[in-house]
Design a protein around this motif. Structure first.
Motif, PDB file in Angstrom:
ATOM      1  N   VAL A  89       0.846  -1.196   0.000  1.00 39.31           N
ATOM      2  CA  VAL A  89       0.000   0.000   0.000  1.00 39.31           C
ATOM      3  C   VAL A  89       0.882   1.247   0.000  1.00 39.31           C
ATOM      4  N   GLY A  90       1.978   1.232   0.749  1.00 37.50           N
ATOM      5  CA  GLY A  90       2.898   2.364   0.773  1.00 37.50           C
ATOM      6  C   GLY A  90       3.539   2.622  -0.579  1.00 37.50           C
ATOM      7  N   GLU A  91       3.943   1.558  -1.279  1.00 34.68           N
ATOM      8  CA  GLU A  91       4.569   1.717  -2.590  1.00 34.68           C
ATOM      9  C   GLU A  91       3.578   2.265  -3.619  1.00 34.68           C
ATOM     10  N   VAL A  92       2.359   1.731  -3.611  1.00 32.72           N
ATOM     11  CA  VAL A  92       1.355   2.182  -4.577  1.00 32.72           C
ATOM     12  C   VAL A  92       0.936   3.615  -4.277  1.00 32.72           C
ATOM     13  N   LEU A  93       0.787   3.961  -2.994  1.00 37.38           N
ATOM     14  CA  LEU A  93       0.401   5.322  -2.637  1.00 37.38           C
ATOM     15  C   LEU A  93       1.500   6.320  -3.011  1.00 37.38           C
ATOM     16  N   ALA A  94       2.754   5.939  -2.844  1.00 37.95           N
ATOM     17  CA  ALA A  94       3.862   6.822  -3.239  1.00 37.95           C
ATOM     18  C   ALA A  94       3.829   7.080  -4.744  1.00 37.95           C
ATOM     19  N   HIS A  95       3.551   6.056  -5.516  1.00 41.50           N
ATOM     20  CA  HIS A  95       3.465   6.218  -6.968  1.00 41.50           C
ATOM     21  C   HIS A  95       2.303   7.138  -7.343  1.00 41.50           C
ATOM     22  N   ARG A  96       1.159   6.967  -6.711  1.00 43.91           N
ATOM     23  CA  ARG A  96      -0.005   7.802  -7.003  1.00 43.91           C
ATOM     24  C   ARG A  96       0.236   9.248  -6.572  1.00 43.91           C
ATOM     25  N   CYS A  97       0.934   9.436  -5.472  1.00 44.68           N
ATOM     26  CA  CYS A  97       1.239  10.801  -5.021  1.00 44.68           C
ATOM     27  C   CYS A  97       2.145  11.511  -6.021  1.00 44.68           C
ATOM     28  N   HIS A  98       3.129  10.804  -6.547  1.00 50.37           N
ATOM     29  CA  HIS A  98       4.008  11.417  -7.546  1.00 50.37           C
ATOM     30  C   HIS A  98       3.234  11.769  -8.806  1.00 50.37           C
ATOM     31  N   GLN A  99       2.287  10.927  -9.195  1.00 49.06           N
ATOM     32  CA  GLN A  99       1.480  11.238 -10.371  1.00 49.06           C
ATOM     33  C   GLN A  99       0.619  12.464 -10.133  1.00 49.06           C
ATOM     34  N   ALA A 100       0.159  12.666  -8.894  1.00 48.53           N
ATOM     35  CA  ALA A 100      -0.674  13.821  -8.568  1.00 48.53           C
ATOM     36  C   ALA A 100       0.153  15.058  -8.263  1.00 48.53           C
ATOM     37  N   GLY A 101       1.463  14.920  -8.119  1.00 49.91           N
ATOM     38  CA  GLY A 101       2.326  16.060  -7.850  1.00 49.91           C
ATOM     39  C   GLY A 101       2.468  16.374  -6.373  1.00 49.91           C
ATOM     40  N   ILE A 102       2.126  15.443  -5.522  1.00 47.11           N
ATOM     41  CA  ILE A 102       2.247  15.646  -4.078  1.00 47.11           C
ATOM     42  C   ILE A 102       3.493  14.909  -3.613  1.00 47.11           C
ATOM     43  N   THR A 103       4.480  15.650  -3.130  1.00 50.89           N
ATOM     44  CA  THR A 103       5.714  15.017  -2.679  1.00 50.89           C
ATOM     45  C   THR A 103       5.956  15.202  -1.188  1.00 50.89           C
ATOM     46  N   ARG A 104       5.200  16.101  -0.560  1.00 49.73           N
ATOM     47  CA  ARG A 104       5.361  16.342   0.878  1.00 49.73           C
ATOM     48  C   ARG A 104       3.996  16.295   1.536  1.00 49.73           C
ATOM     49  N   MET A 105       3.937  15.661   2.683  1.00 52.56           N
ATOM     50  CA  MET A 105       2.698  15.603   3.448  1.00 52.56           C
ATOM     51  C   MET A 105       3.023  15.348   4.907  1.00 52.56           C
ATOM     52  N   VAL A 106       2.058  15.619   5.755  1.00 52.92           N
ATOM     53  CA  VAL A 106       2.208  15.422   7.186  1.00 52.92           C
ATOM     54  C   VAL A 106       1.663  14.049   7.540  1.00 52.92           C
ATOM     55  N   TYR A 107       2.426  13.296   8.308  1.00 53.89           N
ATOM     56  CA  TYR A 107       1.945  12.000   8.798  1.00 53.89           C
ATOM     57  C   TYR A 107       2.206  11.943  10.295  1.00 53.89           C
ATOM     58  N   ARG A 108       1.131  11.927  11.036  1.00 51.30           N
ATOM     59  CA  ARG A 108       1.234  11.788  12.487  1.00 51.30           C
ATOM     60  C   ARG A 108       0.558  10.483  12.872  1.00 51.30           C
TER      61      ARG A 108
END
Length: 184
Positions: free
Chosen positions: A130-149
């Motif tokens: 799930v982490g690998e697929v979400l990272a790929h989708r984030c790059h496609q959407a142009g999101i490279t930084r986010m907050v994770y708490r």
């Protein structure tokens, strides 16, 4: 109808020698000469500028972050927030924008594309997938930084750690820059 087409073709054939002799015909004429652009027009700057990229200020860390109340958890001071949840059957990750309660991106083991390649949909390997697929989708959407708490009592589990490392290896930074303030 066929008769009218024949009449039209015969008229065109009769006019063809006239067109060859007369160079002023419309089909043979050249376009009007355009004036050369002046250097002053090329160097002038438009007095009104409209930013058509809504995330431009966010990427420069100049956009306003909604602070919310200090007592609210999770905090609201972010541009994008990652939410990771794990049940005994499935793993889900959502990315939320600061101004929308609906997730911008989602990834889950409920999706058939992920589920068919996993032995179990709730194990550590599922979290990593799930982490690998979400990272790929984030790059496609142009999101490279986010907050994770992460929730403090689940932070040290192997599943959460494998999810975080998969995101980091995918090129996602799990923190956002501090907001810059410009003095006027």
């Amino acid at each position: 109808m066929a008769l009218s087409v024949r009449v039209l073709l015969s008229q065109i054939q009769r006019c063809r020698p006239i067109l060859a002799a007369n160079q002023t015909a419309r089909c043979l004429s050249q376009g009007a000469a355009q004036a050369e652009p002046s250097e002053e027009e090329n160097e002038s700057v438009n007095p009104t500028f409209v930013n058509r990229n809504p995330r431009n200020l966010e990427l420069m860390a100049l956009a306003v972050k909604d602070r919310g109340w200090k007592t609210v958890w999770p905090h609201r001071e972010f541009y994008h927030r990652l939410e990771f949840s794990r049940t005994k059957h499935h793993v889900t990750a959502n990315v939320f924008s600061s101004n929308s309660p609906v997730p911008v991106l989602t990834c889950s083991t409920k999706e058939w594309a992920l589920k068919r390649d996993l032995y179990s949909t709730g194990c550590v390997a599922a979290c990593q997938a799930v982490g690998e697929v979400l990272a790929h989708r984030c790059h496609q959407a142009g999101i490279t930084r986010m907050v994770y708490r992460a929730i403090p009592w689940t932070y040290r589990s192997d599943a959460v750690q494998s999810f975080r490392t998969a995101l980091k290896e995918g090129g996602i930074t799990l923190s956002e820059p501090r907001r810059k303030y410009i003095d006027n």
